[in-house]
Write a protein that holds these residues in place. Structure first.
Motif, mmCIF file in Angstrom:
data_model
loop_
_atom_site.group_PDB
_atom_site.id
_atom_site.type_symbol
_atom_site.label_atom_id
_atom_site.label_comp_id
_atom_site.label_asym_id
_atom_site.label_seq_id
_atom_site.Cartn_x
_atom_site.Cartn_y
_atom_site.Cartn_z
ATOM 1 N N ASN A 14 8.792 56.855 -39.311
ATOM 2 C CA ASN A 14 7.709 56.913 -40.298
ATOM 3 C C ASN A 14 8.138 56.423 -41.676
ATOM 4 N N MET A 15 9.370 55.949 -41.801
ATOM 5 C CA MET A 15 9.907 55.624 -43.118
ATOM 6 C C MET A 15 9.679 54.155 -43.468
ATOM 7 N N THR A 16 9.212 53.927 -44.678
ATOM 8 C CA THR A 16 9.107 52.571 -45.221
ATOM 9 C C THR A 16 10.172 52.412 -46.296
ATOM 10 N N VAL A 17 11.022 51.409 -46.141
ATOM 11 C CA VAL A 17 12.112 51.198 -47.088
ATOM 12 C C VAL A 17 11.960 49.840 -47.759
ATOM 13 N N VAL A 18 12.008 49.846 -49.074
ATOM 14 C CA VAL A 18 12.025 48.609 -49.852
ATOM 15 C C VAL A 18 13.450 48.055 -49.826
ATOM 16 N N VAL A 19 13.585 46.789 -49.473
ATOM 17 C CA VAL A 19 14.903 46.152 -49.423
ATOM 18 C C VAL A 19 14.924 45.021 -50.440
ATOM 19 N N THR A 20 15.622 45.237 -51.550
ATOM 20 C CA THR A 20 15.756 44.162 -52.530
ATOM 21 C C THR A 20 16.712 43.107 -51.984
ATOM 22 N N GLY A 21 16.480 41.872 -52.391
ATOM 23 C CA GLY A 21 17.323 40.785 -51.892
ATOM 24 C C GLY A 21 17.249 40.626 -50.389
#
Length: 284
Positions: A14-21
């Motif tokens: 259920n997790m949404t993770v923002v990945v920079t680069g």
């Protein structure tokens, strides 16, 4: 499966993770590892409307996410990285994105202000301090030099436990999905053996059958080369300082972060060389 593992799996799904680069050297691998773990990845790059230099682009990327992986395009110890990471962490927490993992550099004293800026944000932070990447030899400027046959770098014969970026990415994702286990923790990750830059080039030469050489130069001389490539003077001065300290032998030791988090030994440099050579990475 235990109840705890079931809960972690459910949380990850259920997790949404923002990945920079997310299209870069580290972010791409973090995104791959996150998807493999069942996380929903939200890429943060200029192609997706996110710009580290434009704070107005951050909120729409962060809003509604559960966590974020932070890697700044400048060196983690640069003033630009310190300011941007601090501001983004503050904005993320204000938007409800408390779980933040920062990629830092093991042994780089200049990186401490950036790490402190993250800690001061009141986020549920983790700092992953990595040794030099194995993939520095296959991607980016050092990889380009090796393909031309010679690597010139200000590292002398100092030992370094080069770490595979896939291990770094898996540690990042494990930290994100392990509940509170690694919150407010710094994890140092490295490979499993010490190897000089010259030794690394020799192993690559043996694995490719090419004549490859390593030539060490003083950091100021390397700075002159960077200036010749068009690197701004202020950035050149900063990088000379980083190289003179980071490559003085302080990192000539192993760290157990990979085994601590993943429960296994880190990938071997020889394995990296075999795979990259088979893929034709160092062909002229």
């Amino acid at each position: 499966m235990t109840r705890e593992k079931e809960q972690k799996t459910q949380n990850a799904s259920n997790m949404t993770v923002v990945v920079t680069g997310a299209s870069g050297r580290t972010g791409r691998r973090v995104a791959e590892a996150a998807r493999a773990a069942g996380l929903t990845v939200r890429p943060a790059s200029r192609a997706h409307g996110f710009d580290w230099d434009d704070r107005s682009t951050w909120a729409r990327t962060l809003r509604g996410a559960d966590a974020a992986y932070l890697v700044h395009p400048a060196d983690v110890g640069s003033p630009q990285a310190t300011r941007a990471v601090g501001l983004l962490a503050h904005d993320a927490v204000a938007l409800g994105v408390r779980r933040l993992v920062l990629l830092s550099a093991r042994g780089e004293e200049q990186a401490r202000p950036t790490e402190e800026a993250l800690r001061e944000s009141d986020a549920d932070w983790t700092v992953v301090r990595a040794a030099w990447f194995m993939q520095n030899f296959s991607e980016g400027p050092l990889g380009d030099e090796l393909r031309r046959g010679e690597l010139v770098f200000p590292a002398g014969e100092v030992g370094e436990p080069f770490v595979d970026l896939r291990d770094v990415a898996e540690v990042v994702v494990a930290a994100l999905t392990a509940g509170d286990t690694y919150v407010r923790t710094s994890l140092d990750v490295s490979g499993g053996r010490l190897l000089s830059f010259g030794g690394a080039v020799a192993e690559i030469a043996a694995g490719t059958g090419r004549e490859l050489t390593y030539r060490s130069v003083p950091a100021p001389a390397y700075g002159e080369a960077l200036a010749g490539f068009g690197v701004p003077p202020q950035e050149v001065a900063f990088l000379i300082d980083v190289f003179e300290t980071l490559l003085d032998g302080r990192n000539a030791h192993l760290s157990d972060g990979v085994r601590q988090v993943l429960g296994r030994a880190p990938r071997e440099f020889a394995e990296f060389v075999r795979e990259a050579a088979a893929a034709g990475v160092w062909k002229e």
